[in-house]
Design an enzyme around this catalytic site. Structure first.
Site, mmCIF file in Angstrom:
data_model
loop_
_atom_site.group_PDB
_atom_site.id
_atom_site.type_symbol
_atom_site.label_atom_id
_atom_site.label_comp_id
_atom_site.label_asym_id
_atom_site.label_seq_id
_atom_site.Cartn_x
_atom_site.Cartn_y
_atom_site.Cartn_z
ATOM 1 N N THR A 83 0.980 -1.222 -0.044
ATOM 2 C CA THR A 83 0.052 -0.120 -0.176
ATOM 3 C C THR A 83 0.823 1.101 -0.139
ATOM 4 O O THR A 83 1.929 1.181 0.765
ATOM 5 C CB THR A 83 -0.894 0.176 1.346
ATOM 6 O OG1 THR A 83 -1.168 1.485 1.417
ATOM 7 C CG2 THR A 83 -0.275 -0.388 2.575
ATOM 8 N N CYS A 196 -1.374 5.132 -5.638
ATOM 9 C CA CYS A 196 -2.095 4.092 -4.890
ATOM 10 C C CYS A 196 -2.347 2.808 -5.689
ATOM 11 O O CYS A 196 -2.582 2.742 -6.886
ATOM 12 C CB CYS A 196 -3.759 4.839 -4.615
ATOM 13 S SG CYS A 196 -4.822 3.876 -4.074
#
Length: 232
Positions: A83, A196
């Site tokens: 992430t 992202c």
């Protein structure tokens, strides 16, 4: 082959892509029936998202450190945090274990610099776009980083949390993201970082919206991880 320790689940949609890419890349490089040697700790993203939205970053760090130590005890040779946003806590995770954490922003920046690009746009969650933990890491590699305006930042963030993290991919959102990319190109960005891991579910880097190269952080992170796992 070195064992990769994955801290995932944020969201599981993109972690599944990590798993697919890591195994695909190892198979491509070694051939035959080869696949990646890895361990996966997958957390409950609802818990993590609540910590994010409430600013409980100490609690989030404690959660990630716990999972990192489990992976280290399980024999992982290095860590991959699946992430971008939670790299806000990467230094704290690294300090808590005795194995390396392969930083996603470093892997991304190295690829951007190698391409000859210096001014890049950045898409991601509001934390990634608005706080300095990620932009400063990219700038530390000599990059000039531009983020969208306030309204477009809200749109990009909302699509990530309300759609992509839930496995929802909408054509209207794709068109809006392409518009945001075009606006960054108009500001002089030669490329855009998809900062992202879920954005790659929406935008295909091979399509080059607005003619701009897109740097897909999930793939770049996986390529760097396989490079390390298979290094002599």
């Amino acid at each position: 082959m070195r064992r990769i320790g994955l801290i995932g689940g944020m969201s599981w949609e993109s972690t599944a892509e990590y798993y697919r890419l890591l195994n695909t890349l190892v198979a491509q490089r070694l051939g035959g029936l080869h696949s990646a040697d890895l361990l996966l700790a997958s957390v409950d993203f609802a818990v993590v998202e609540q910590m994010q939205s409430q600013g409980r970053w100490d609690d989030a760090a404690a959660l990630l450190v716990r999972e990192a130590r489990v992976l280290e005890a399980g024999g992982a040779d290095f860590l991959v945090l699946c992430t971008n946003t939670m790299h806000k806590l990467a230094d704290r995770v690294q300090a808590a274990v005795g194995i390396d954490l392969l930083h996603l922003a470093d892997a991304t920046a190295e690829a951007v610099v190698a391409s000859g690009v210096r001014r890049v746009g950045l898409l991601g969650t509001r934390f990634t776009m608005e706080q300095d933990f990620y932009t400063d890491r990219l700038r530390g590699h000599g990059l000039d980083v531009v983020v969208p305006g306030a309204d477009d930042r809200r749109l990009v963030d909302t699509v990530i949390y309300d759609e992509l993290c839930r496995g929802v991919v909408r054509e209207q959102s794709r068109r809006e993201y392409e518009r945001v990319v075009a606006a960054l190109v108009d500001e002089g960005c030669a490329a855009v970082v998809l900062g992202c891991t879920e954005i790659e579910l929406l935008l295909d880097p091979s399509e080059r919206p607005a003619g701009a190269p897109l740097f897909a952080t999930t793939r770049l992170h996986c390529e760097a991880a396989v490079d390390r796992a298979l290094a002599p």
